[in-house]
Each structure stands twice: as structure tokens, then as C-alpha cells.
Design a protein around this motif. Structure first.
Motif, PDB file in Angstrom:
ATOM      1  N   PHE A 214     -36.916 -20.651 -29.305  1.00 55.01           N
ATOM      2  CA  PHE A 214     -37.651 -19.789 -28.381  1.00 55.01           C
ATOM      3  C   PHE A 214     -37.681 -18.349 -28.887  1.00 55.01           C
ATOM      4  CE2 PHE A 214     -36.412 -22.879 -24.788  1.00 55.01           C
ATOM      5  CZ  PHE A 214     -37.581 -23.592 -24.956  1.00 55.01           C
ATOM      6  N   GLY A 215     -36.560 -17.879 -29.450  1.00 59.28           N
ATOM      7  CA  GLY A 215     -36.529 -16.518 -29.966  1.00 59.28           C
ATOM      8  C   GLY A 215     -37.485 -16.312 -31.118  1.00 59.28           C
ATOM      9  N   LEU A 216     -37.553 -17.278 -32.014  1.00 58.84           N
ATOM     10  CA  LEU A 216     -38.488 -17.209 -33.133  1.00 58.84           C
ATOM     11  C   LEU A 216     -39.925 -17.203 -32.642  1.00 58.84           C
ATOM     12  CD1 LEU A 216     -39.230 -17.410 -36.163  1.00 58.84           C
ATOM     13  CD2 LEU A 216     -39.015 -19.900 -35.942  1.00 58.84           C
ATOM     14  N   VAL A 217     -40.247 -18.113 -31.745  1.00 55.01           N
ATOM     15  CA  VAL A 217     -41.604 -18.188 -31.194  1.00 55.01           C
ATOM     16  C   VAL A 217     -41.968 -16.876 -30.514  1.00 55.01           C
ATOM     17  CG1 VAL A 217     -43.004 -19.297 -29.403  1.00 55.01           C
ATOM     18  CG2 VAL A 217     -41.672 -20.691 -30.983  1.00 55.01           C
ATOM     19  N   ASN A 218     -41.022 -16.289 -29.780  1.00 52.48           N
ATOM     20  CA  ASN A 218     -41.290 -15.042 -29.065  1.00 52.48           C
ATOM     21  C   ASN A 218     -41.640 -13.908 -30.027  1.00 52.48           C
ATOM     22  OD1 ASN A 218     -41.210 -13.432 -26.516  1.00 52.48           O
ATOM     23  ND2 ASN A 218     -39.554 -12.393 -27.583  1.00 52.48           N
ATOM     24  N   LEU A 219     -40.895 -13.775 -31.108  1.00 53.04           N
ATOM     25  CA  LEU A 219     -41.178 -12.711 -32.064  1.00 53.04           C
ATOM     26  C   LEU A 219     -42.499 -12.954 -32.788  1.00 53.04           C
ATOM     27  CD1 LEU A 219     -37.675 -12.006 -33.638  1.00 53.04           C
ATOM     28  CD2 LEU A 219     -38.966 -10.539 -32.091  1.00 53.04           C
ATOM     29  N   LEU A 220     -42.728 -14.166 -33.255  1.00 52.19           N
ATOM     30  CA  LEU A 220     -43.984 -14.465 -33.948  1.00 52.19           C
ATOM     31  C   LEU A 220     -45.184 -14.219 -33.045  1.00 52.19           C
ATOM     32  CD1 LEU A 220     -42.998 -17.763 -35.825  1.00 52.19           C
ATOM     33  CD2 LEU A 220     -43.336 -15.493 -36.845  1.00 52.19           C
ATOM     34  N   ALA A 221     -45.085 -14.661 -31.788  1.00 53.07           N
ATOM     35  CA  ALA A 221     -46.194 -14.483 -30.853  1.00 53.07           C
ATOM     36  C   ALA A 221     -46.423 -13.010 -30.540  1.00 53.07           C
ATOM     37  CB  ALA A 221     -45.923 -15.257 -29.572  1.00 53.07           C
ATOM     38  N   SER A 222     -45.346 -12.262 -30.327  1.00 55.09           N
ATOM     39  CA  SER A 222     -45.482 -10.839 -29.988  1.00 55.09           C
ATOM     40  C   SER A 222     -46.113 -10.065 -31.133  1.00 55.09           C
ATOM     41  CB  SER A 222     -44.107 -10.253 -29.641  1.00 55.09           C
ATOM     42  OG  SER A 222     -43.569 -10.874 -28.502  1.00 55.09           O
ATOM     43  N   PHE A 223     -45.645 -10.305 -32.367  1.00 59.77           N
ATOM     44  CA  PHE A 223     -46.196  -9.572 -33.502  1.00 59.77           C
ATOM     45  C   PHE A 223     -47.651  -9.967 -33.761  1.00 59.77           C
ATOM     46  CE2 PHE A 223     -41.633  -9.249 -35.272  1.00 59.77           C
ATOM     47  CZ  PHE A 223     -41.411  -8.099 -34.529  1.00 59.77           C
ATOM     48  N   ALA A 224     -48.004 -11.225 -33.516  1.00 57.70           N
ATOM     49  CA  ALA A 224     -49.398 -11.637 -33.676  1.00 57.70           C
ATOM     50  C   ALA A 224     -50.267 -11.043 -32.575  1.00 57.70           C
ATOM     51  CB  ALA A 224     -49.500 -13.158 -33.670  1.00 57.70           C
ATOM     52  N   LEU A 225     -49.780 -11.102 -31.347  1.00 61.87           N
ATOM     53  CA  LEU A 225     -50.571 -10.653 -30.203  1.00 61.87           C
ATOM     54  C   LEU A 225     -50.823  -9.153 -30.245  1.00 61.87           C
ATOM     55  CD1 LEU A 225     -51.831 -11.673 -27.515  1.00 61.87           C
ATOM     56  CD2 LEU A 225     -49.658 -11.120 -26.408  1.00 61.87           C
ATOM     57  N   PHE A 226     -49.777  -8.377 -30.519  1.00 57.22           N
ATOM     58  CA  PHE A 226     -49.888  -6.922 -30.414  1.00 57.22           C
ATOM     59  C   PHE A 226     -50.257  -6.229 -31.722  1.00 57.22           C
ATOM     60  CE2 PHE A 226     -46.379  -7.773 -27.152  1.00 57.22           C
ATOM     61  CZ  PHE A 226     -47.298  -7.973 -26.138  1.00 57.22           C
ATOM     62  N   GLU A 227     -49.880  -6.826 -32.848  1.00 61.23           N
ATOM     63  CA  GLU A 227     -50.057  -6.132 -34.122  1.00 61.23           C
ATOM     64  C   GLU A 227     -50.875  -6.934 -35.130  1.00 61.23           C
ATOM     65  OE1 GLU A 227     -45.966  -5.127 -35.166  1.00 61.23           O
ATOM     66  OE2 GLU A 227     -45.657  -4.852 -33.017  1.00 61.23           O
ATOM     67  N   ASP A 228     -51.288  -8.141 -34.733  1.00 65.50           N
ATOM     68  CA  ASP A 228     -52.061  -9.011 -35.618  1.00 65.50           C
ATOM     69  C   ASP A 228     -51.306  -9.253 -36.929  1.00 65.50           C
ATOM     70  OD1 ASP A 228     -54.236 -10.618 -36.210  1.00 65.50           O
ATOM     71  OD2 ASP A 228     -55.373  -8.988 -37.148  1.00 65.50           O
ATOM     72  N   ASP A 229     -49.973  -9.343 -36.827  1.00 62.03           N
ATOM     73  CA  ASP A 229     -49.156  -9.458 -38.038  1.00 62.03           C
ATOM     74  C   ASP A 229     -47.848 -10.191 -37.739  1.00 62.03           C
ATOM     75  OD1 ASP A 229     -47.996  -9.197 -40.528  1.00 62.03           O
ATOM     76  OD2 ASP A 229     -47.426  -7.091 -40.243  1.00 62.03           O
ATOM     77  N   PRO A 230     -47.895 -11.516 -37.584  1.00 62.52           N
ATOM     78  CA  PRO A 230     -46.645 -12.235 -37.344  1.00 62.52           C
ATOM     79  C   PRO A 230     -45.683 -12.129 -38.520  1.00 62.52           C
ATOM     80  CG  PRO A 230     -48.428 -13.779 -37.812  1.00 62.52           C
ATOM     81  CD  PRO A 230     -49.055 -12.422 -37.638  1.00 62.52           C
ATOM     82  N   GLY A 231     -46.200 -11.818 -39.716  1.00 64.43           N
ATOM     83  CA  GLY A 231     -45.338 -11.639 -40.875  1.00 64.43           C
ATOM     84  C   GLY A 231     -44.429 -10.432 -40.781  1.00 64.43           C
ATOM     85  N   ARG A 232     -44.651  -9.598 -39.777  1.00 56.68           N
ATOM     86  CA  ARG A 232     -43.768  -8.435 -39.608  1.00 56.68           C
ATOM     87  C   ARG A 232     -42.320  -8.859 -39.353  1.00 56.68           C
ATOM     88  NH1 ARG A 232     -42.492  -4.590 -35.248  1.00 56.68           N
ATOM     89  NH2 ARG A 232     -41.538  -2.848 -36.334  1.00 56.68           N
ATOM     90  N   ILE A 233     -42.131 -10.083 -38.904  1.00 57.03           N
ATOM     91  CA  ILE A 233     -40.780 -10.583 -38.686  1.00 57.03           C
ATOM     92  C   ILE A 233     -39.951 -10.483 -39.967  1.00 57.03           C
ATOM     93  CG2 ILE A 233     -41.270 -13.003 -39.236  1.00 57.03           C
ATOM     94  CD1 ILE A 233     -39.501 -13.776 -36.861  1.00 57.03           C
TER      95      ILE A 233
END
Length: 431
Positions: free
Chosen positions: A366-385
Motif C-alpha cells: 500500500f505504501g508503494l502504491v501510494n507514493l507511485l500514485a501521488s507522484f504520477a497524479l501530482f507531478e506526472d513523474d512516478p519515477g520520482r520515488i
């Protein structure tokens, strides 16, 4: 990790992990309580409940039943800037739950009976969690309303009971059409899956859902706070006094924001933090100091907009709020006047990495999904993780001091004091 975008705007993040035969699916919609309609406080949270009331092919409670039948876990939540739904299931059921999530994105069973029922559920939640609880809503509901000036950041997001009741069926239907659409959503699939197969299912089930033509977002900016704000409240259910305070944090993704993240860890997180040492161990004012960035409703990473670093403690009646604040000021002033030692900064960086690794490494993902989703949703960059470690490493003692001077200044602070006991009786009217 793979990142895709469908023609209807849906963002898709796939993170394969074949160590355990499970998959975690998360759907994040870019609508939280921050931008819910005016005069309809609690509306975003109410709608979170509506998403479990049935869709075209799954009747009421059948989505939950489907998860349970597969031995999975699920939940949903409403936060400042998103509403999310997620389930962890056997990877063999991945296609089933992609279909199920698409079914309710395509169209809910929004009826008056379902709305009336969930209005009652949400109102009961407010009563149980806020109105009839000691320290209910303090300070997580109170501080944003006092510290912020823009209504979108400063309203009662759990909801006024009268405004929850006032929600109409056409309003709920329009809210769904406007915000619960693929061009305002991120789909994350993490776990024992093959990306090419997942994308085939995603295109099949989500690809024909139409985008929302009415996506409009209000201005949520906050002006720079230039004067300390103070307020007091009486809680008839509270057995002891309490004190809460907050500072506006730097804009996200700036070096100062990362420094503020480390300041949070140095000042308040853990028994070795500065405020815990002074307020708990040395002075004995309290048994615990709690707080953080986006506390307690999320992590320091999963929001999009103005945010507070807030803290809270319950203390004995023998100590005054001003005495506690004076000690807090002493801790802050030391951080503003002197460079933090390399050892203390190194410990804070280790804490930051440890919290990050704990989040992405939890068994249900859940923690991984939350970070990937947040970075994609707000910054269009899930790779920011994968960039967070480097951002943390670059923070210097000089940047810590600079950030403390600007963002922990007294004129950027909001303070609320809570007194226990019944509220004083109103003065009699003049004759």
C-alpha cells in the motif's frame, strides 16, 4: 516500473514484483476535500462512501464481497488532494479487479436511497470521531481552518452536518461526472504481474471510458503568513489541557521542502528528537509530542498544495501554554542561530530513508502504491520515488538553518490552546 497514459487521459503505473503471488491495485482520483464544493463541506468524503454502493455490474456491497471472496484486503480514503481506492488480492485475480474498478469508474449506481443511506453513515462518523470524542478534531480539523486564509484550505473538510444533509442527487451525479473520470485518475498495479498483460486488460476495460470535459480546479494558493495567529477552545469532554501549533511549509519539491522534512524528523519524530527531549524527558510536560507534515492525514509526500507542519501535545494543568511555547521557541531558536551538527543531520537523513523504505516495503504494497500514485497524479513523474534519496542527501546544515529562519519564524505560526471542561455559560441578556 512502467508508466503509460491512455488516450482518455488515464495514467497507468505498473511495478512488477514477483516475490509474493499477490497484486495491489490502487485507483487515485484527483479530487480531495480541499476542493469540494462551497457550502457542501464533507462532500468529497461522502462521495468516497458512494463508490462502494454499487455500479452497473456489481450491486451494493458486491465489490467488497468480491475482495473478501478472494481473500483480499481493501480500503478507501479521502485526503486533501485525492480520494483513493485500493485492494490487495491474489495476482491470479488481477484482471477481475481491473474490470471491477473500471466498472465503477464507468458509472456508479447513484440513487436517492444510496445517497440518503450514506449521508446517515457519514454524519454518524462525524459524531463518533469528532463531536463525541475528547479532543475530537483537535488539532487536525482546527489548525488548517485557523492557519489558512483560502476557503479551500480552511474549511471543515469532515463536514458540517447540515451541509452533508443538504447534498442533492443531481449534485452527487455531477460531481461524479466532473471528477471521477480517467483524465483525473491514476491506476497503479504493483506486484506479481506482467506489464504487457496488465496493459492489455487496462486498455480493454478502461480505454473506452470517456474523459471528463468539465475538469476545472480552483486557485488553492495561500498568501505568506506575516502575523502569528492564536485561538482558544474549550472541550467539555477533554480531561486535560492540550496545545497545538503549526507552521506553513515550503513549496513541495524545493530544496527547502526537503530540509523541512529533515527538520520535522529532528524536532519531533522519535524519542531522540529535540522537542521530545525537552518537553517530555527534561520538563515532563507531556508523555508524547505528535505531529508532522500533512499530519495525521497522510505522509509528507502525498499532497498537492499548501500544507502545514503541525504538532500537538496534552499536558497537565500545572503548566501554562506560554511556558511550553517558550521552551518550543528555545528549541527553534537554536536551530535558527546555530548550524546543526553533522551527526544530528546524518541521523535525520537515516530516519528519512528508513521511513521511506518502511513505506515501500510493507507486505501489502500500500505504501508503494501510494507514493507511485501521488507522484504520477501530482507531478506526472512516478519515477520520482527513485530520486528521493538524492534529494535527502543534498541537504546541508546551512540549508537547515536558512529554512528554519524563514519557515519557523513566529509570524508563520498558528497556535490553538484547548481547555478541558464545560464551556462557560453565556452572560445573561441585559434587562
Amino acid at each position: 516500473m512502467e508508466y503509460h497514459r491512455l488516450s482518455n487521459g488515464l495514467k497507468v503505473v505498473i511495478s512488477p514484483d514477483h516475490t509474493v503471488p499477490t497484486a495491489t491495485i490502487g485507483v487515485y482520483y484527483g479530487i480531495g476535500f480541499r476542493i469540494e464544493p462551497k457550502d457542501r463541506t464533507g462532500f468529497a468524503h461522502l462521495f468516497e462512501h458512494m463508490m462502494f454502493q454499487g455500479s452497473k455490474n456489481l450491486g451494493k456491497a458486491e465489490f467488497i464481497g468480491l475482495v473478501n471472496a478472494n481473500g483480499g484486503q481493501l480500503n478507501g480514503s479521502t485526503r486533501f488532494d485525492f480520494t483513493n481506492y485500493y485492494e490487495a488480492v491474489p495476482s491470479s485475480a488481477t484482471e477481475t479487479f481491473l474490470w471491477a474498478e473500471a466498472d465503477r469508474m464507468r458509472g456508479l449506481d447513484i440513487t436517492q436511497d444510496n445517497l440518503t443511506n450514506q449521508q446517515g453513515v457519514v454524519k454518524n462518523e462525524v459524531k463518533v470521531n469528532v463531536l463525541n470524542q475528547p479532543y475530537g478534531g483537535f488539532p487536525w480539523l482546527d489548525l488548517p481552518q485557523l492557519a489558512n486564509t483560502n476557503w479551500y484550505n480552511a474549511h471543515n473538510f469532515y463536514g458540517d452536518l447540515k451541509e452533508i444533509d443538504a447534498a442533492t442527487l443531481p449534485e452527487v451525479q455531477q460531481f461524479f461526472k466532473d471528477f471521477y473520470a480517467p483524465n483525473n485518475a491514476v491506476l497503479v498495479v504493483a506486484g506479481d504481474v506482467e506489464p504487457a498483460q496488465v496493459m492489455g486488460w487496462v486498455n480493454r476495460y478502461f480505454g473506452t471510458i470517456p474523459a471528463s470535459p468539465g475538469l476545472k480546479f480552483p486557485d488553492i494558493s495561500e498568501p505568506r503568513q506575516t502575523q502569528e495567529k492564536r485561538s482558544a477552545k474549550t472541550d467539555p469532554l477533554a480531561p486535560q489541557p492540550a496545545l497545538a501549533w503549526a507552521y506553513h511549509v515550503p513549496p513541495k519539491n524545493t530544496p527547502e521542502w526537503t530540509a523541512m522534512r529533515l527538520i520535522d524528523l529532528m524536532l519531533i519524530q522519535g524519542a531522540d528528537s529535540r522537542l521530545a527531549r525537552v518537553l517530555v524527558n527534561e520538563k515532563g510536560y507531556t508523555g508524547n509530542v505528535a505531529g508532522g507534515i500533512n499530519w495525521p492525514l497522510g505522509s509528507a509526500y502525498d499532497y498537492n498544495g499548501p500544507m502545514l507542519w503541525s504538532a500537538f501535545l496534552i499536558h497537565g494543568s500545572e503548566v501554562t501554554d506560554d511556558a511550553i511555547l517558550a521552551d518550543i521557541d528555545g528549541v527553534v531558536k537554536d536551530l535558527q542561530d546555530n548550524l546543526v551538527s553533522p551527526d544530528e543531520l546524518a541521523r535525520a537523513k537515516i530516519k528519512a530513508r528508513s521511513e521511506l523504505y518502511d513505506a515501500v516495503g510493507d507486505g501489502y504494497r500500500f505504501g508503494l502504491v501510494n507514493l507511485l500514485a501521488s507522484f504520477a497524479l501530482f507531478e506526472d513523474d512516478p519515477g520520482r520515488i527513485n530520486k528521493l534519496d538524492d534529494e535527502i542527501a543534498k541537504v546541508t546544515p546551512e540549508l537547515i538553518r536558512k529554512t528554519a529562519r524563514e519557515y519557523l519564524r513566529p509570524t508563520n505560526r498558528t497556535v490553538i490552546t484547548l481547555k478541558p471542561g464545560a464551556a462557560p455559560a453565556a452572560a445573561p441578556a441585559a434587562q
